[in-house]
Design a protein around this motif. Structure first.
Motif, PDB file in Angstrom:
ATOM      1  N   ALA A 228      -6.745   5.341   4.244  1.00  0.00           N
ATOM      2  CA  ALA A 228      -7.538   3.822   4.908  1.00  0.00           C
ATOM      3  C   ALA A 228      -8.138   4.196   5.836  1.00  0.00           C
TER       4      ALA A 228
ATOM      5  N   ALA B 267      -2.849   5.603   0.250  1.00  0.00           N
ATOM      6  CA  ALA B 267      -3.792   4.852   0.544  1.00  0.00           C
ATOM      7  C   ALA B 267      -3.358   4.489   1.679  1.00  0.00           C
ATOM      8  N   GLU B 268      -2.541   4.613   2.158  1.00  0.00           N
ATOM      9  CA  GLU B 268      -2.426   3.962   3.553  1.00  0.00           C
ATOM     10  C   GLU B 268      -3.244   5.212   4.181  1.00  0.00           C
TER      11      GLU B 268
ATOM     12  N   LEU C  25      -2.911  -2.389   9.264  1.00  0.00           N
ATOM     13  CA  LEU C  25      -3.754  -2.210   7.907  1.00  0.00           C
ATOM     14  C   LEU C  25      -2.676  -3.191   7.014  1.00  0.00           C
ATOM     15  N   ASN C  26      -3.403  -4.074   6.871  1.00  0.00           N
ATOM     16  CA  ASN C  26      -3.171  -4.853   5.765  1.00  0.00           C
ATOM     17  C   ASN C  26      -4.072  -5.503   4.528  1.00  0.00           C
ATOM     18  N   GLY C  27      -3.333  -4.624   3.075  1.00  0.00           N
ATOM     19  CA  GLY C  27      -4.400  -4.180   1.862  1.00  0.00           C
ATOM     20  C   GLY C  27      -5.612  -4.285   2.532  1.00  0.00           C
ATOM     21  N   ASP C  28      -6.611  -4.770   2.365  1.00  0.00           N
ATOM     22  CA  ASP C  28      -8.543  -4.363   2.536  1.00  0.00           C
ATOM     23  C   ASP C  28      -8.756  -5.306   4.075  1.00  0.00           C
ATOM     24  N   GLU C  29      -7.271  -5.671   4.750  1.00  0.00           N
ATOM     25  CA  GLU C  29      -8.349  -5.945   5.914  1.00  0.00           C
ATOM     26  C   GLU C  29      -7.269  -5.121   7.499  1.00  0.00           C
TER      27      GLU C  29
ATOM     28  N   MET D 273       0.598  -1.025  -0.116  1.00  0.00           N
ATOM     29  CA  MET D 273      -0.144  -0.060   0.035  1.00  0.00           C
ATOM     30  C   MET D 273       1.110   1.714   0.166  1.00  0.00           C
ATOM     31  N   THR D 274       0.816   2.461  -0.654  1.00  0.00           N
ATOM     32  CA  THR D 274       1.950   3.820  -1.291  1.00  0.00           C
ATOM     33  C   THR D 274       1.255   4.406   0.212  1.00  0.00           C
TER      34      THR D 274
ATOM     35  N   ARG E  93     -12.472  -4.796   4.348  1.00  0.00           N
ATOM     36  CA  ARG E  93     -12.991  -4.059   3.321  1.00  0.00           C
ATOM     37  C   ARG E  93     -13.071  -4.528   2.051  1.00  0.00           C
TER      38      ARG E  93
ATOM     39  N   TRP F  25     -15.428   0.041   4.247  1.00  0.00           N
ATOM     40  CA  TRP F  25     -14.753  -1.169   5.347  1.00  0.00           C
ATOM     41  C   TRP F  25     -16.393  -1.334   6.552  1.00  0.00           C
TER      42      TRP F  25
END
Length: 144
Positions: free
Chosen positions: A9, A5-6, A84-88, A1-2, A119, A124
């Motif tokens: 999120a 993006a972080e 954060l870990n991608g969509d979680e 994730m950039t 997500r 979310w």
């Protein structure tokens, strides 16, 4: 994730949690349901023992409705620790919640939510929540 993006999120997660608190306190059960996964897990405890977990959106809503029945509530969360870990995301929120019941009983809790968010379709959703009250203040109604 950039980095961007972080940040996005993290912002989205704080907005989702704020919506959770507002919909719970205003008894907007449809709005609250929209924030939960179908198989959400929810439990409450004292921070020392593992709480019994309710599983499922309908079961969790029923439990929450029973906990706040006959009261006015205010839930405040702050100081999120977001991993954060991608969509979680794993998130710990400091919480202060207060319930004032029609009987005059008032309860204020201080502690932490430990949560897992996922997500789904760009939104979310709360997948797991454990609320641990480390301090609970109870005020009995004044006899009159």
């Amino acid at each position: 994730m950039t980095d961007h993006a972080e940040l996005v999120a993290c912002y989205e997660l704080t907005q989702a949690k704020a919506r959770y608190c507002r919909t719970l306190d205003t008894r907007d059960w449809d709005g609250l349901a929209a924030l939960l996964t179908d198989d959400v897990e929810f439990g409450m405890g004292d921070g020392h023992t593992e709480p019994h977990m309710t599983v499922g959106r309908d079961e969790t809503l029923t439990l929450l409705q029973s906990l706040v029945a006959g009261s006015k509530t205010a839930h405040h969360v702050h100081a999120p620790e977001i991993d954060l870990n991608g969509d979680e995301a794993q998130v710990i929120w400091a919480v202060q919640d207060r319930a004032v019941f029609d009987s005059g009983l008032a309860v204020t809790g201080y502690g932490h939510y430990t949560e897992r968010w996922v997500r789904q379709a760009g939104q979310w959703k709360l997948a797991s929540a454990r609320l641990a009250h480390l301090i609970t203040d109870v005020q009995q109604p004044v006899a009159g």
